[in-house]
Design a protein around this motif. Structure first.
Motif, PDB file in Angstrom:
ATOM      1  N   UNK B  55       0.975  -1.349  -0.122  1.00 54.00           N
ATOM      2  CA  UNK B  55      -0.001  -0.112  -0.133  1.00 54.00           C
ATOM      3  C   UNK B  55       0.760   1.388   0.106  1.00 54.00           C
ATOM      4  N   UNK B  56       2.153   1.064   0.741  1.00 58.46           N
ATOM      5  CA  UNK B  56       2.771   2.223   1.059  1.00 58.46           C
ATOM      6  C   UNK B  56       4.134   2.002   0.058  1.00 58.46           C
ATOM      7  N   UNK B  57       4.666   2.871  -0.504  1.00 57.21           N
ATOM      8  CA  UNK B  57       6.255   2.510  -1.223  1.00 57.21           C
ATOM      9  C   UNK B  57       7.127   2.741  -0.244  1.00 57.21           C
ATOM     10  N   UNK B  58       8.199   2.008  -0.637  1.00 62.62           N
ATOM     11  CA  UNK B  58       9.351   2.295   0.193  1.00 62.62           C
ATOM     12  C   UNK B  58      10.124   3.515  -0.304  1.00 62.62           C
ATOM     13  N   UNK B  59      10.979   4.264   0.564  1.00 62.59           N
ATOM     14  CA  UNK B  59      11.608   5.296  -0.104  1.00 62.59           C
ATOM     15  C   UNK B  59      13.115   4.663  -0.077  1.00 62.59           C
ATOM     16  N   UNK B  60      13.472   3.486   0.530  1.00 59.53           N
ATOM     17  CA  UNK B  60      14.619   3.017   0.355  1.00 59.53           C
ATOM     18  C   UNK B  60      14.885   1.520   0.823  1.00 59.53           C
ATOM     19  N   UNK B  61      15.616   0.727   0.411  1.00 58.09           N
ATOM     20  CA  UNK B  61      15.482  -0.657   0.944  1.00 58.09           C
ATOM     21  C   UNK B  61      14.717  -1.467  -0.110  1.00 58.09           C
ATOM     22  N   UNK B  62      14.597  -2.831   0.349  1.00 59.20           N
ATOM     23  CA  UNK B  62      13.721  -3.837  -0.164  1.00 59.20           C
ATOM     24  C   UNK B  62      13.135  -4.532   0.429  1.00 59.20           C
ATOM     25  N   UNK B  63      11.747  -5.143   0.227  1.00 60.01           N
ATOM     26  CA  UNK B  63      11.046  -6.056   0.839  1.00 60.01           C
ATOM     27  C   UNK B  63      10.802  -7.244  -0.154  1.00 60.01           C
ATOM     28  N   UNK B  64      10.923  -8.463   0.160  1.00 59.30           N
ATOM     29  CA  UNK B  64      10.543  -9.487  -0.571  1.00 59.30           C
ATOM     30  C   UNK B  64       9.589 -10.470   0.029  1.00 59.30           C
ATOM     31  N   UNK B  65       8.533 -10.914  -0.858  1.00 58.96           N
ATOM     32  CA  UNK B  65       7.428 -11.628  -0.177  1.00 58.96           C
ATOM     33  C   UNK B  65       7.467 -12.552  -1.117  1.00 58.96           C
ATOM     34  N   UNK B  66       7.457 -14.040  -0.429  1.00 58.57           N
ATOM     35  CA  UNK B  66       7.760 -15.417  -1.111  1.00 58.57           C
ATOM     36  C   UNK B  66       8.558 -15.227  -2.478  1.00 58.57           C
TER      37      UNK B  66
END
Lengths: 278, 258
Positions: B55-66
Motif C-alpha cells: 500500500x505504501x511505497x518504500x523510500x529505500x531498501x527492499x521487501x521480498x514476499x515469497x
C-alpha cells in the motif's frame, strides 16, 4: 461455541411483548400525524375559501372552489395532460441528462485529483452564474421548443449532482480501496464495489435535491418563451390577471413535486438499505 | 523465508520537515511464523506492515514476499485492519465472495467455498445480513472469512481486534490461533497491546519511537496450542512480558516526553 448461538439469538428473534408494545406506540404516533396533517390541510383551504372575497379581493387570490373547478375543466378537456406531459417530459429529460453528465464527471474528478485541480476555477465560475441567466441564451441556441427547457433544467441539475458525486468520491475511506485491491480487485472493481456505493448517499442526496430543480428549470424556460407547458399556463394567465388559472398551475406543480419526492424517498431507502436503521 | 526486509526506510515531508517513519530495518520472517510488531504510536510498525502489503511505497531498501520484490499492491496476502474493511453495502455472503469474484473463481465453486468459510467462522444463517446488522465480533469474523476465503499464505493484521471489548478480544484471539494452527499460515500482527502480542505470537518484535527501528526481538517460550484465557497466568508468560516491557517502556516514555 454457545457464545455464538447466544449472540445470534440476541440479534435475530421473535416478536416479544415489548416489541409488540413498541409497534403499537409507533402506529398510534403515525395515525396522530396523519390526522394532524389532514386537519391542517382542511383548515388552510377553509381559511382561503373564507378570506377570498371577504378579506382579500378575489382578483388577487381566487378561491379554492374556483381553482378546483378550473382544474376539473382542464382535466375534462384534456388541456391539463397536454400541458403537464410536456413539462414532465422536459423535466425528466433535463434531470436524466444533467444527472448522468454530473455523475460521470463527479466520479472522474473525484478519482483524478489533478484534473479536478486544473478545472476547479472554471467550474467554480460557471457554478456562480445563476442558471436562470442562461435561459435566454438557451432559447437563442435551441429555440422555443422543448430543447431549451431541457437545457435549462439539465444545467441546474448537473451542478448539484456533480458537486455531490465529487464530494462523495472524495469521502471514500481509503482503507476500503486498499483492502479491495489486495483482495484482487482491479480499477473497475474498486469503482463498482467501493467508490460508487460509498458515494451513493451523497449522490442520492444530490439527485433528491435536483429533481425539484429540474422542474424549476423547465418552468423557468416555459415562462420565458413557449407555447405549451404548466409554466406557459401560469405565465399566460398572469398576463391576463387570471389568478384562478395561476393558482391552478401552482397546485399542479405542487402536487407533481410532492409525488416525485415520495417516489424518491422509496428509491433512497431501497438503495441505502445497508445502512443501520435507527 | 516468506518475508525478507532489507534496509527498509520510509521518509516523508510533513509541514516542510522531513520525517523518518522507518529507518534501516532488516527482518526475516519464516513461513508459518506468527510474528507480532509492538511499539509506541508512530514507531512505524503499521508503516512496515503497509509496505509489505504494497500500500505504501518504500523510500529505500527492499521487501521480498515469497521471493518476489514487493512493488505495488501485494495480492498474495490477506489484509485486515482495525477499521472494518468489510464493505457495509454488501451482505455477509457478498463480502466473503468478493475476493473469489475478483480472482475469477467460477460461481458454483464460489458458493461452496463461501458457505464452507462462513461455517468455519460460525456465521451460517447470516449470509444475507448487512454488516451494520451484526455485532462487532461477528463483523470481525466476516472480515476474517473474507481474507481467509482466497487462502493467502500470509495474513497481515493491523490491530484487527483493537476496537473490541476485552472479553471479545480473547475470544477472537482464540479463534485466530485455532485458524493459524490449522492452516499453517504466516501471520504478521501489529498491536500496541503487549499482552496480546505475547499471547499470540511465536516471536515479538519491539520497535523504537521515531525514527522507527527494531529495538528488540524476543522468542516467546510458550508452547502451542495456547489458551488466551489461561496463558497469561503462566510464569513463562510473565517473564517474557517483563523482558519485552523493559525494552518497550522507555520508548513509550520517550514519546510522551515530546
Amino acid at each position: 461455541m454457545s457464545a455464538h448461538a447466544d449472540e445470534a439469538a440476541a440479534i435475530g428473534g421473535g416478536k416479544t411483548a415489548a416489541v409488540a408494545a413498541w409497534d403499537a406506540e409507533q402506529s398510534a404516533r403515525r395515525r396522530l400525524i396523519l390526522v394532524g396533517r389532514i386537519v391542517v390541510g382542511v383548515a388552510l383551504v377553509a381559511f382561503w375559501e373564507y378570506a377570498s372575497g371577504r378579506m382579500i379581493d378575489k382578483l388577487f387570490v381566487s378561491s379554492p372552489s374556483a381553482v378546483s373547478l378550473r382544474l376539473w375543466r382542464w382535466l375534462g378537456d384534456g388541456s391539463l395532460w397536454n400541458h403537464l406531459s410536456i413539462t414532465l417530459y422536459a423535466t425528466a429529460l433535463g434531470f436524466i441528462i444533467g444527472s448522468l453528465v454530473g455523475f460521470v464527471m463527479g466520479l472522474l474528478f473525484g478519482r483524478y485529483r489533478t484534473i479536478a485541480d486544473i478545472f476547479d476555477p472554471y467550474i467554480t465560475a460557471l457554478y456562480s452564474i445563476p442558471k436562470i441567466a442562461l435561459a435566454p441564451l438557451f432559447i437563442i441556441w435551441f429555440g422555443i421548443g422543448i430543447e431549451s427547457k431541457v437545457a435549462v433544467s439539465a444545467s441546474i441539475v448537473f451542478f448539484v449532482v456533480f458537486l455531490n458525486t465529487y464530494a462523495g468520491v472524495r469521502d471514500v475511506n481509503p482503507i476500503y480501496i486498499h483492502a479491495t485491491r489486495i483482495m484482487g480487485g482491479n480499477e473497475y472493481h474498486v469503482l463498482r464495489h467501493v467508490m460508487i456505493p460509498s458515494a451513493a448517499s451523497w449522490v442520492i442526496t444530490g439527485l433528491k435535491v435536483s429533481v425539484p430543480y429540474a422542474l424549476v428549470g423547465t418552468v423557468i424556460g416555459e415562462f420565458m418563451s413557449s407555447n405549451r407547458g404548466i409554466g406557459f399556463i401560469i405565465a399566460q394567465a398572469t398576463g391576463l390577471f387570471d389568478t384562478t388559472s395561476v393558482f391552478a398551475g401552482l397546485v399542479i406543480l405542487g402536487v407533481v413535486g410532492a409525488v416525485i419526492n415520495v417516489g424518491l424517498r422509496h428509491a433512497e431507502s431501497w438503495l441505502l438499505r445497508w445502512k443501520a436503521q435507527d | 523465508m516468506t518475508i525478507t526486509v532489507r534496509g527498509a526506510e520510509k521518509r516523508y515531508v510533513s509541514r516542510g520537515r522531513e520525517v523518518r517513519a522507518l529507518d534501516n530495518v532488516d527482518l526475516d520472517i519464516a513461513a508459518g511464523e506468527f510474528v507480532a510488531f509492538v511499539g509506541p504510536s508512530g514507531c512505524g510498525k503499521s508503516t512496515l506492515l503497509n509496505m509489505v502489503a504494497g500500500i505504501l511505497p518504500l523510500t529505500g531498501g527492499t521487501i521480498r514476499h515469497d521471493g518476489v520484490a514487493v512493488s505495488g499492491i501485494n495480492r498474495a496476502v490477506g489484509y485486515m485492519t482495525q477499521v472494518d474493511s468489510v464493505l457495509p453495502w454488501h451482505t455477509v455472503f457478498e463480502n466473503v465472495e468478493l475476493p473469489l469474484k475478483f480472482r475469477g473463481v467460477p460461481a458454483a465453486e464460489r458458493k461452496s467455498r463461501v458457505d464452507a468459510m462462513l461455517a468455519r467462522v460460525n456465521l451460517t444463517g447470516f449470509e444475507s445480513s448487512f454488516p451494520a446488522e451484526l455485532s462487532g465480533g461477528m463483523r470481525k469474523r466476516v472480515a476474517l472469512a473474507q481474507v481467509l476465503v482466497y487462502d493467502p499464505g500470509t495474513l497481515l493484521m493491523d490491530e484487527p481486534f483493537g476496537a473490541l471489548d476485552a472479553q471479545l478480544k480473547l475470544l477472537m484471539q482464540a479463534e485466530l490461533l485455532a485458524i493459524w494452527q490449522a492452516t499453517g499460515k504466516t501471520v504478521v500482527f501489529v498491536t500496541h497491546d503487549l499482552s496480546e502480542a505475547v499471547t499470540l505470537a511465536s516471536r515479538v518484535i519491539v520497535f523504537s519511537g521515531r525514527p522507527g527501528r527494531i529495538k528488540a526481538i524476543e522468542t516467546v517460550p510458550l508452547a502451542y496450542p495456547r489458551d488466551p484465557f489461561k496463558v497469561r497466568f503462566l510464569p513463562e508468560f510473565e517473564a517474557c512480558y517483563a523482558k519485552l516491557w523493559a525494552a518497550l517502556a522507555p520508548e513509550i516514555a520517550k514519546g510522551e516526553a515530546v
